[in-house]
Structure formats: C-alpha cells, structure tokens
Design a protein around this motif. Structure first.
Motif, PDB file in Angstrom:
ATOM      1  N   LYS A 380      31.464  10.294   4.835  1.00  0.00           N
ATOM      2  CA  LYS A 380      32.639   9.707   5.489  1.00  0.00           C
ATOM      3  C   LYS A 380      32.258   9.077   6.822  1.00  0.00           C
ATOM      4  CE  LYS A 380      36.353  12.608   3.607  1.00  0.00           C
ATOM      5  NZ  LYS A 380      37.370  13.659   3.938  1.00  0.00           N
ATOM      6  N   LEU A 381      31.356   9.751   7.534  1.00  0.00           N
ATOM      7  CA  LEU A 381      30.958   9.253   8.850  1.00  0.00           C
ATOM      8  C   LEU A 381      30.293   7.887   8.740  1.00  0.00           C
ATOM      9  CD1 LEU A 381      30.595   9.989  11.930  1.00  0.00           C
ATOM     10  CD2 LEU A 381      28.299  10.728  11.283  1.00  0.00           C
ATOM     11  N   ILE A 382      29.335   7.760   7.824  1.00  0.00           N
ATOM     12  CA  ILE A 382      28.605   6.482   7.763  1.00  0.00           C
ATOM     13  C   ILE A 382      29.438   5.401   7.073  1.00  0.00           C
ATOM     14  CG2 ILE A 382      26.346   7.560   7.838  1.00  0.00           C
ATOM     15  CD1 ILE A 382      26.096   7.308   4.885  1.00  0.00           C
ATOM     16  N   ASP A 383      30.397   5.787   6.208  1.00  0.00           N
ATOM     17  CA  ASP A 383      31.251   4.778   5.565  1.00  0.00           C
ATOM     18  C   ASP A 383      32.332   4.261   6.508  1.00  0.00           C
ATOM     19  OD1 ASP A 383      29.922   4.743   3.171  1.00  0.00           O
ATOM     20  OD2 ASP A 383      31.141   6.316   2.253  1.00  0.00           O
ATOM     21  N   SER A 384      32.682   5.080   7.492  1.00  0.00           N
ATOM     22  CA  SER A 384      33.770   4.681   8.407  1.00  0.00           C
ATOM     23  C   SER A 384      33.263   4.655   9.842  1.00  0.00           C
ATOM     24  CB  SER A 384      34.952   5.646   8.280  1.00  0.00           C
ATOM     25  OG  SER A 384      34.542   6.982   8.576  1.00  0.00           O
ATOM     26  N   GLY A 403      21.094   0.991   6.770  1.00  0.00           N
ATOM     27  CA  GLY A 403      22.439   0.820   6.251  1.00  0.00           C
ATOM     28  C   GLY A 403      22.969   2.069   5.571  1.00  0.00           C
ATOM     29  N   ALA A 404      24.303   2.087   5.376  1.00  0.00           N
ATOM     30  CA  ALA A 404      24.982   3.271   4.839  1.00  0.00           C
ATOM     31  C   ALA A 404      24.505   3.620   3.436  1.00  0.00           C
ATOM     32  CB  ALA A 404      26.499   3.049   4.858  1.00  0.00           C
ATOM     33  N   SER A 405      24.406   2.622   2.550  1.00  0.00           N
ATOM     34  CA  SER A 405      24.027   2.902   1.159  1.00  0.00           C
ATOM     35  C   SER A 405      22.616   3.473   1.077  1.00  0.00           C
ATOM     36  CB  SER A 405      24.152   1.631   0.311  1.00  0.00           C
ATOM     37  OG  SER A 405      23.315   0.616   0.838  1.00  0.00           O
ATOM     38  N   THR A 406      21.712   2.959   1.904  1.00  0.00           N
ATOM     39  CA  THR A 406      20.338   3.472   1.900  1.00  0.00           C
ATOM     40  C   THR A 406      20.283   4.921   2.372  1.00  0.00           C
ATOM     41  OG1 THR A 406      19.464   1.260   2.329  1.00  0.00           O
ATOM     42  CG2 THR A 406      18.019   3.130   2.818  1.00  0.00           C
ATOM     43  N   LEU A 407      20.996   5.217   3.450  1.00  0.00           N
ATOM     44  CA  LEU A 407      20.985   6.582   3.974  1.00  0.00           C
ATOM     45  C   LEU A 407      21.593   7.568   2.979  1.00  0.00           C
ATOM     46  CD1 LEU A 407      21.940   6.028   7.729  1.00  0.00           C
ATOM     47  CD2 LEU A 407      19.682   6.279   6.706  1.00  0.00           C
ATOM     48  N   LYS A 408      22.651   7.159   2.284  1.00  0.00           N
ATOM     49  CA  LYS A 408      23.259   8.057   1.289  1.00  0.00           C
ATOM     50  C   LYS A 408      22.359   8.260   0.084  1.00  0.00           C
ATOM     51  CE  LYS A 408      27.278   5.939   0.914  1.00  0.00           C
ATOM     52  NZ  LYS A 408      28.672   5.686   0.472  1.00  0.00           N
ATOM     53  N   ALA A 436      17.218  16.612  -0.572  1.00  0.00           N
ATOM     54  CA  ALA A 436      18.465  16.484   0.154  1.00  0.00           C
ATOM     55  C   ALA A 436      19.409  17.656  -0.059  1.00  0.00           C
ATOM     56  CB  ALA A 436      19.166  15.194  -0.267  1.00  0.00           C
ATOM     57  N   PHE A 437      19.715  18.361   1.008  1.00  0.00           N
ATOM     58  CA  PHE A 437      20.618  19.507   1.004  1.00  0.00           C
ATOM     59  C   PHE A 437      20.157  20.626   0.076  1.00  0.00           C
ATOM     60  CE2 PHE A 437      23.253  15.960   2.346  1.00  0.00           C
ATOM     61  CZ  PHE A 437      23.735  16.468   3.531  1.00  0.00           C
ATOM     62  N   THR A 438      18.886  20.638  -0.288  1.00  0.00           N
ATOM     63  CA  THR A 438      18.434  21.663  -1.238  1.00  0.00           C
ATOM     64  C   THR A 438      17.304  22.497  -0.666  1.00  0.00           C
ATOM     65  OG1 THR A 438      19.031  20.221  -3.070  1.00  0.00           O
ATOM     66  CG2 THR A 438      17.603  22.077  -3.572  1.00  0.00           C
ATOM     67  N   ASN A 439      16.206  21.876  -0.300  1.00  0.00           N
ATOM     68  CA  ASN A 439      15.053  22.638   0.192  1.00  0.00           C
ATOM     69  C   ASN A 439      14.631  22.130   1.556  1.00  0.00           C
ATOM     70  OD1 ASN A 439      14.468  24.254  -2.249  1.00  0.00           O
ATOM     71  ND2 ASN A 439      14.196  22.218  -3.141  1.00  0.00           N
ATOM     72  N   PHE A 440      14.345  23.055   2.423  1.00  0.00           N
ATOM     73  CA  PHE A 440      14.004  22.659   3.778  1.00  0.00           C
ATOM     74  C   PHE A 440      13.113  23.725   4.391  1.00  0.00           C
ATOM     75  CE2 PHE A 440      14.923  22.735   8.373  1.00  0.00           C
ATOM     76  CZ  PHE A 440      14.521  21.449   8.693  1.00  0.00           C
ATOM     77  N   PRO A 488      18.444  15.255   5.449  1.00  0.00           N
ATOM     78  CA  PRO A 488      17.103  14.656   5.488  1.00  0.00           C
ATOM     79  C   PRO A 488      16.913  13.699   6.660  1.00  0.00           C
ATOM     80  CG  PRO A 488      17.966  14.637   3.267  1.00  0.00           C
ATOM     81  CD  PRO A 488      19.085  15.060   4.133  1.00  0.00           C
ATOM     82  N   ILE A 489      17.951  12.960   7.016  1.00  0.00           N
ATOM     83  CA  ILE A 489      17.799  11.985   8.091  1.00  0.00           C
ATOM     84  C   ILE A 489      17.539  12.680   9.433  1.00  0.00           C
ATOM     85  CG2 ILE A 489      20.216  11.817   8.781  1.00  0.00           C
ATOM     86  CD1 ILE A 489      17.744   8.898   8.257  1.00  0.00           C
ATOM     87  N   TYR A 490      18.002  13.937   9.551  1.00  0.00           N
ATOM     88  CA  TYR A 490      17.730  14.688  10.775  1.00  0.00           C
ATOM     89  C   TYR A 490      16.236  14.974  10.881  1.00  0.00           C
ATOM     90  CZ  TYR A 490      17.038  18.831  13.648  1.00  0.00           C
ATOM     91  OH  TYR A 490      16.565  19.722  14.564  1.00  0.00           O
TER      92      TYR A 490
END
Length: 629
Positions: A380-384, A403-408, A436-440, A488-490
C-alpha cells in the motif's frame, strides 16, 4: 571303727577327685552380629539427616556442592528436605598461614624439583540438633596443609602460584576439614554394624553330674546365637531357666582348688550371656567372680573392658530399634516416591510439550497474519506514495530503486559482505540472505558473536555472551519488533519504510560532502516513574540530487540515557539490472559508538544476487544442525 571311718573318707575323696576329673571342657567361639549405637539414645528412632551450611562471604565455596558431598552419617539416610537430625555447619575462616619451601630429588629424571607445604588456618563450628534440641556442639580449629611439587623447576613462579593464587585449593582444604568432622560426627552420632567374637565353655564329660543340664544350656545358646542378627538379640525369657541353673552351680560348688574348673565354666558363661543380654550389673559381677576364681583370670579382665566400652540402648535387648531394617524400608519408600515424582514430572513434561505445541500452532497463525499484514502495508505504501508523508521524497526514492512494481517483485536476495576493521587487515566475511518475508539471517556486528535467525514464523537467537544454552527461541514480542527486518529491501538499503509515515523532515545537512534531506523519528516508552522517555532515534539522509540513501543513524537509549550509536555511510553505488538499473550500496562505512569508545569498520559488498534461484534450500536449517536443541 577307725578303719571304717578311714575307708569312708578315702571313698569320698576318690569321688570328689573323680568328679573334678570329669569337669573337662571344650571352648567354642561365636560371631555375634550387633549394632554400635549413637551416644544419644534420643536418635534411636531417627532415620534421616540433613546438613545446613553458613559460609563466610570471603570464602569461595559452593553451598550446593557441600550439601552434595557432606555429611554422610552412618545409620542415617541423607535427606536434605525432610530430616529429623539436622547438622548446622558454620565455616568461619579458611586463611593462608604460611608456605614452607623445599626441594625433592626425582630418581627418574635425576633432577631436583621445588616442593612446598602450604598451610591454611581452618575454623569451623558445627552443631547437631534433633528438632530444636541441641545434642552436641563443637569447634573445629586446625591447621591443614596441601603439598605441592612444581614440575617446571621454577621456585619464583611456584611461590607466586602457591601463595597468591591459592583460591582453587580452598575447596580441597574444606574437603579435608569436613571429612575429619564427618569422622567425629560418626563416632558421636553414627550407628555401626559390627561383629563381636564371644567365647563359651561347655562340659564335655558325659559322666559329670551337671552334663545333661549344661548340654541343654549349650543347645539353647547354639540355637539362639545362630539366629542373632543386627536387629534381634538373645531371647531373655527362654534363657532364664538356664541362667538360674548356672547361678545355682556357683552355690553348689563353693570356691576351692578342686572346683575352680567348674566355677570357671559357669562364671564365664554367665558373664558372656549377660554381656549379650546387655545386663551390665550382673555381667560385671560374674566377670569379677571369674577373676577371683583364679583359673584363667585374664578372661575376666577382658570381659570387664568389653563392658566398659559397651553402649546399649535402654530397655532394648541387642536390637537397637530395628534400625537398619527401618532404614531399608525408608530407603525403598524414598526410591518409590522419587520414581513417582519422576513419573509425574515426565507426564507433566509431555503435557507441557502438548500444551506448548498447541500454543505454538496458535502463535504461528498470529505471526503469519502479522507478516501478511506487513506485506500489505508495504505494498500500500509504495502504491500510494503520493498520499504519504513527504510524498515527493518517497516517490523519488522508490523510482530511484526501480519503481513500485520492481520492489514488489523482489523475492530473494543474497549478499556476501567483507568487513575490514580499522585496527586489523584481516577480512571478516558474512553471508546475508533473505527469501522475501520467509528466511532471514542477521548477524549483529559486535565484539561478541550474536546471531538472530528468522525462518518465516520461527525465530531463534544465538548469544555467546550468556551462560548456559546458546540457542534460544525468541519471544513473541522480540519477533514482532523484528518483523520489519524481514523486508528484503531493508537488507539491501537499510531504509525502514515501515517508519516512513512517522518520519519528520528536519533541517538539511551535508553528509559525506552531499547535501541531504534529513528525516528522523524518535521511538519512546514509559519509564518506571510513568514518564515518557526516548528508546531509539532513527535518522535517514537522502541525496537531494538523485534521492539515493547516503547515511542512516540509530541511537539507542537505556532509561532515557544514550548508551550507543550506530552509523552507516553508503558510497560507490553499483548498477543492478535486476532492479531496473537501480542503484544499490556497494561500500558501507559502519561506525559504532558505545561505552567502550568508538569502533569503525568498512563493509564492502562483494556480491549482490537478486532472485538468485535458491529454490527451497533452507540456510536456516543448516544453522539448526550446528547448534539448535
């Protein structure tokens, strides 16, 4: 008439002489089992004992180890929680007194080696109590020593080791002293199993007038002595007839040279029998008669000495309260109770596992929902972006990153970082990767080894700074605090987009010779006095020219006071086609300020892989194999 009297007299003399010749005897030894009782009759029905220690503050001794090793009083079961006999020990001083240096010659090595005796002054007070009654109190004051040999052959080093670093020997000295105290306690309050040799004499000539009744006494004694054990002595009632008969023989056979053998047999057997019946008065009387009889009077002296050393339990006959039988029963009972407790603990353990598994299933649902909600909020943040705070800056930053689509669309990233510390040229490598949101895997770059591992809803931490279990499952609150690090972007940029709408624009600043936008946010908490105080400060600096991230700062507080600061400066961006030719940090100068001063090191990202095809390979599972329990 005179001839008749002479003949009669000669006849009587011949009969007496014949009777004395018939008074022959045999000796038989018996080994009789018995219990040496405590000096305190009140303890005869006490079966458990425990020890309580008071240790002076300057003496480095572990109380739990002392309780484990001391005391073991004979005839009691050690039970620290439920005990009737209580032993209180006050260890007041264990001080180094002196060291006596010497040397010894080793025949094998043909060398002299320094030796020494190190003397310690020991002062220990101990007290024995039954319930609230003090039975015995004693002060143990002594000089104990330990003998050393220095195999290195150095007197100077050896003297230093023996005098200034003697802390390791305090436990040895305490053990020596407490073992001696244990011996004293056993002598005073302990119950011993013992065997004593008892000697009886029996008439052997069947023609003797007393043979048949003496044989009956012999048979009765044989029968009873063969049945004597540690819990049961002689049966006095069954012996009364025989003892009365023996006593009558001493009246029948008056003291004379001719009667000394029969009187020796009778007096000895009576003295031995009353010794086994623990009748001191009668026993000593017949032992004295044995001495006066003159025939082997040494037997009487031996019996008197035995009676002097005899400690008996009042009102009991050679059986001290069925003590060891009761101990056996109590020991079995305690074993059964311990087994029952273990079974109950085992059952409770598995019940807890089942309960924890149910709680964990619920917790997984909650954490999964948190992750999904975080992803939704991120999208929502990157789309708006145009509707968010500092919209112009946010939009330009997102465009700069592809861009938003690439980051998502970012699913997996993998970086290999090399750190070069200011005071060392030795490189340190670290792998960081995220599905993404799985292993870190996050490694906190501190002097101590600290790892924080997240695998979807699971999370573990490893800390070398704590004792005991190194790997520990993190709590729900810790997990919630670190959800933002799943983005992941963090990991690629260090930007906390989850904080964006909390960031406030500050005065522009020059960072690394670049004019930057300055956005910051202060996270606050309540103090113990219900005051609002800072917890963490976040600062982000974006280049006003291309909106790339130049620097981040995080300041940590404890009770409102600054305790550390972490600062990253991002330089030398590399083009990466996987992010629409967006710019990623290539070199990071990382600065840490804390109580220990300042630490600087530079992070060089050698490899950046985006969507690198890790497939289902779980790096975290490899970490599990290494150390998770």
């Amino acid at each position: 008439m005179k001839n008749s009297l002479l003949i009669f007299s000669l006849f009587c003399i011949s009969i007496v002489t014949l009777a004395q010749e018939k008074a022959k005897f045999k000796k038989q030894d018996y080994w009789v089992k018995s219990i040496a009782p405590s000096a305190f009759p009140i303890l005869d029905n006490v079966y458990t004992q425990g020890t309580y220690f008071k240790i002076a503050p300057n003496i480095l001794l572990a109380e739990k180890n002392l309780k484990r090793d001391f005391f073991n009083i004979k005839g009691f079961i050690k039970n620290q929680e439920n005990n009737d006999l209580k032993i209180y020990v006050d260890i007041q001083t264990i001080d180094l007194i002196k060291q006596v240096q010497d040397s010894t010659f080793d025949n094998q090595t043909r060398k002299y080696y320094p030796t020494a005796k190190v003397y310690f002054k020991v002062n220990i007070t101990y007290e024995v109590k039954f319930k609230n009654q003090v039975l015995w109190r004693n002060d143990y004051v002594a000089s104990e020593n330990i003998h050393y040999t220095n195999g290195k052959g150095s007197f100077i080093q050896y003297e230093k080791d023996a005098t200034s670093e003697f802390g390791d020997q305090i436990e040895n000295i305490a053990d020596i002293a407490l073992k001696k105290i244990q011996e004293q306690l056993n002598e005073k309050v302990g119950y011993y199993l013992q065997d004593s040799k008892e000697t009886f004499f029996w008439l052997t000539n069947k023609e003797h007038p007393e043979y048949s009744q003496m044989l009956a006494f012999e048979n009765e004694m044989n029968s009873q002595l063969s049945a004597v054990n540690y819990e049961r002595g002689l049966n006095r009632m069954q012996l009364l007839v025989h003892l009365g008969y023996l006593e009558s023989l001493l009246t029948k056979y008056q003291p004379s040279k001719e009667n000394e053998k029969i009187r020796f047999i009778v007096a000895n057997n009576l003295a031995q029998a009353y010794f086994l019946l623990e009748d001191k008065t009668k026993g000593l009387y017949y032992a004295d008669l044995l001495i006066k009889n003159g025939f082997r009077e040494s037997y009487g002296f031996e019996l008197i000495n035995k009676y002097k050393n005899l400690e008996v339990l009042a009102g009991k006959t050679r059986t001290h309260g069925n003590r060891f039988g009761e101990l056996s029963k109590l020991g079995y009972k305690l074993q059964q109770e311990e087994a029952l407790q273990k079974e109950e603990a085992k059952q409770a353990f598995f019940e807890k596992i089942a309960r924890d598994e149910a709680d964990w299933e619920q917790e997984k649902v909650i954490r999964s929902n948190q992750i999904e909600q975080f992803k939704i909020n991120w999208f929502k943040l990157i789309d708006s972006s145009s509707f968010q705070n500092n919209a112009d800056i946010l939009h330009k930053v997102i465009q700069n990153l592809g861009g938003a689509s690439t980051l998502k669309g970012i699913e997996k990233i993998h970086t290999t970082s090399q750190y070069k510390f200011e005071d060392s040229n030795i490189p340190v490598f670290e792998d960081k990767w995220s599905l993404a949101f799985t292993n870190f895997l996050l490694k906190k770059r501190m002097p101590d080894n600290y790892l924080f591992v997240i695998n979807n809803v699971e999370a573990w931490k490893h800390d070398d700074r704590v004792r005991g279990e190194k790997w520990k499952k993190i709590s729900t609150s810790e997990y919630t605090e670190n959800i933002d690090k799943l983005l992941p972007i963090y990991l690629l940029t260090g930007i906390r987009f989850d904080l964006w709408n909390k960031l406030e624009q500050q005065t522009e600043r020059f960072i690394n010779d670049k004019l930057c936008w300055h956005l910051s946010f202060t996270e606050k908490e309540m103090s113990s006095q219900n005051r609002i105080i800072p917890k963490q400060e976040y600062h982000f600096y974006f280049d006003k020219t291309d909106y790339s991230l130049v620097s981040t700062e995080t300041i940590f507080f404890e009770d409102g006071k600054k305790i550390s600061k972490e600062r990253k400066i991002f330089t030398d961006y590399r083009e990466t086609s996987a992010l629409n030719n967006g710019k990623l940090p290539h070199r990071i100068q990382y600065q840490v300020e804390d109580y220990f001063g300042e630490s600087f090191f530079e992070e060089i990202i050698e490899k950046v892989e985006i969507n690198s095809g890790f497939s289902n390979r779980i790096f975290v599972k490899e970490v599990y194999i290494g150390g998770f329990k």
